[in-house]
Write a protein that holds these residues in place. Structure first.
Motif, mmCIF file in Angstrom:
data_model
loop_
_atom_site.group_PDB
_atom_site.id
_atom_site.type_symbol
_atom_site.label_atom_id
_atom_site.label_comp_id
_atom_site.label_asym_id
_atom_site.label_seq_id
_atom_site.Cartn_x
_atom_site.Cartn_y
_atom_site.Cartn_z
ATOM 1 N N GLN A 46 0.819 -1.225 0.000
ATOM 2 C CA GLN A 46 0.000 0.000 0.000
ATOM 3 C C GLN A 46 0.846 1.266 0.000
ATOM 4 N N ILE A 47 1.894 1.219 -0.793
ATOM 5 C CA ILE A 47 2.732 2.409 -0.983
ATOM 6 C C ILE A 47 2.311 3.062 -2.297
ATOM 7 N N GLU A 48 1.979 4.349 -2.230
ATOM 8 C CA GLU A 48 1.568 5.060 -3.443
ATOM 9 C C GLU A 48 2.793 5.351 -4.304
ATOM 10 N N ILE A 49 2.671 5.114 -5.609
ATOM 11 C CA ILE A 49 3.721 5.553 -6.532
ATOM 12 C C ILE A 49 3.103 6.679 -7.361
ATOM 13 N N LEU A 50 3.563 7.892 -7.136
ATOM 14 C CA LEU A 50 2.987 9.038 -7.846
ATOM 15 C C LEU A 50 4.021 9.632 -8.797
ATOM 16 N N PRO A 51 3.586 9.949 -10.009
ATOM 17 C CA PRO A 51 4.555 10.408 -11.002
ATOM 18 C C PRO A 51 4.999 11.852 -10.809
ATOM 19 N N ILE A 52 6.291 12.081 -11.079
ATOM 20 C CA ILE A 52 6.806 13.450 -11.183
ATOM 21 C C ILE A 52 6.844 13.854 -12.660
ATOM 22 N N ASP A 53 7.024 12.888 -13.533
ATOM 23 C CA ASP A 53 7.050 13.169 -14.967
ATOM 24 C C ASP A 53 5.823 14.008 -15.340
ATOM 25 N N SER A 54 6.030 15.083 -16.106
ATOM 26 C CA SER A 54 4.937 16.046 -16.347
ATOM 27 C C SER A 54 3.745 15.411 -17.076
#
Ligand code: NAD
Ligand code: MG
Length: 386
Positions: free
Chosen positions: A144-152
């Motif tokens: 349950q670890i969120e992976i959120l993008p930095i790529d625009s």
């Protein structure tokens, strides 16, 4: 609200530096836990003085020794790949920014997931998903670890999908600036020098991603990144050339409706969004003035002129360890090109020669992927040295 403890892998790079610039904008209390570099100890020293982390990690052994000898920094100082992985996995971390460049980012990112302390990973290091998305994503989900993008582009897709039913999405459309050679005749590509490729028309980024943008390999990687982040099949992920880099990406729904996210090209916006998600922070970043003669143009990508994009779709369709080969081959080819050892046109050729004969492994382990990554690098370096 309790304080967030942030570790930045690759804090001395373009994304790392811009991440530190956004910290003061974030709501709540933010403590910098660890900062890391490969060898830019001058920048690390400045960052350590300003942000007072608990510690730092330096991958390069010589740089580590030099830093240790000369620094006035009193916190922990770790060394090598083990040091980087250890700070990624630190039990205090609540948020990890994964902003190393290349496959070197995969192991520490995975170490953080496996340790299970972080709540969120703000991911810039797309190469880790290209090579090892099949390991990273399921393990992160399980913990349950969120992976959120930095790529625009992926930040744009994330914003367009918010509150939507994924079942109603017809396709997602990633925009690409097209790089500096969009209009250059393909017959002249053999004469392209590294300094030409390093002149990106709209973004100011690290050297490797700038080369990848000029070959469109970066966009190919982003197709694979979108596949892992949003779980859409390859045929639902399109690429469109948009030289102005104003529309950062779009989502098309089954009724024909489209949503897009727009803004001035500034990586601090997606970085701050990944850290503060679901909030949009208050900032004085440049605003996009739509009245300022903004012509938005869109073109189909030219797959013959930029074969790397085709290679990426091919590897994604094939699955298994194909994308790990794609990434490793590109990493070495881009490096050789930067060192003036091969021509620009050799980059897609070397990738194709590595991918073509590959014996893929279905459901690989991270050890399989690491082995394939090293073997691919070795083969290319050996053939090119001849
Ligand atoms: P960069 O070259 O500016 O910085 C890379 C960082 O990683 C540096 O801190 C460097 O010291 C560290 N590093 C490099 N090799 C290392 C190794 N072997 N071990 C440990 N540390 C190492 O790169 P960047 O432009 O900031 O890009 C970082 C990542 O973000 C890449 O995956 C890139 O594709 C992605 N990204 C960058 C941008 C951008 O605007 N720069 C945009 C989208 C995605
Ligand atoms: Mg991008």
């Amino acid at each position: 609200m309790s304080a967030e403890f942030l570790t930045i892998l690759g804090s001395t790079g373009s994304i790392g530096e811009q991440t530190l610039q956004t910290l003061k904008l974030l709501p709540g209390e933010w403590c910098v836990n660890f900062l890391t570099t490969n060898s830019r100890i001058d920048i690390l020293e400045r960052q350590a003085r300003e942000f007072k982390p608990q510690g730092v990690a330096i991958a390069d052994a010589d740089a580590y020794r030099q830093f240790k000898k000369n620094t006035s920094f009193k916190g922990e100082i770790l060394c090598g790949n083990e040091g980087i992985a250890a700070v990624a996995a630190d039990s205090k971390n609540t948020i990890l920014v994964s902003a190393l460049v290349g496959f070197a980012g995969a192991m520490p990112t995975l170490a953080a997931i496996r340790a299970g302390y972080v709540r969120r990973i703000a991911l810039a290091n797309k190469e880790s998903l290209v090579s090892a998305g099949c390991i990273i994503m399921p393990e992160a989900r399980k913990k349950q670890i969120e992976i959120l993008p930095i790529d625009s582009e992926h930040s744009a897709i994330l914003q367009c999908l918010r509150g939507e039913d994924y079942e109603e999405v017809e396709k997602i459309i990633l925009t690409a600036s097209g790089g500096p050679f969009r209009e250059r005749p393909a017959e002249t590509f053999g004469a392209i020098r590294p300094e030409d490729a390093l002149r990106h028309p709209t973004w100011n980024m690290g050297a490797k991603i700038t080369i990848d943008s000029s070959t469109l390999m970066n966009k190919g990687f982003e197709v694979i990144e979108a596949f892992w982040l949003f779980d859409f099949p390859p045929e639902k992920i399109d690429v469109i050339i948009h030289p102005q880099s104003i529309v950062h990406s779009l989502v098309q729904f089954r009724d024909g409706s489209m949503k897009a996210q727009l803004g001035a090209p500034d990586m601090r916006v997606p970085i701050a969004h990944a850290l503060a998600y679901p909030s949009h922070v208050t900032s004085d970043f440049p605003r996009l003035n739509l009245l300022e003669n903004h012509e938005l143009k869109f073109y189909a990508p030219d797959y013959d002129k930029f074969p790397c994009l085709r290679h990426a779709y091919y590897c994604l369709e094939k699955g298994g360890t194909y994308s790990a080969v794609l990434n490793a081959a590109n990493e070495i080819a881009a490096q050789l090109f930067l060192e003036n050892k091969i021509r620009f046109t050799d980059i897609p050729r070397l990738i194709s020669e590595a991918v073509e004969p590959h014996n893929s492994i279905e459901n690989p382990s991270i050890e399989d992927i690491t082995e394939i990554d090293s073997a691919t690098r070795e083969i290319i370096l050996k053939t090119e040295a001849r």
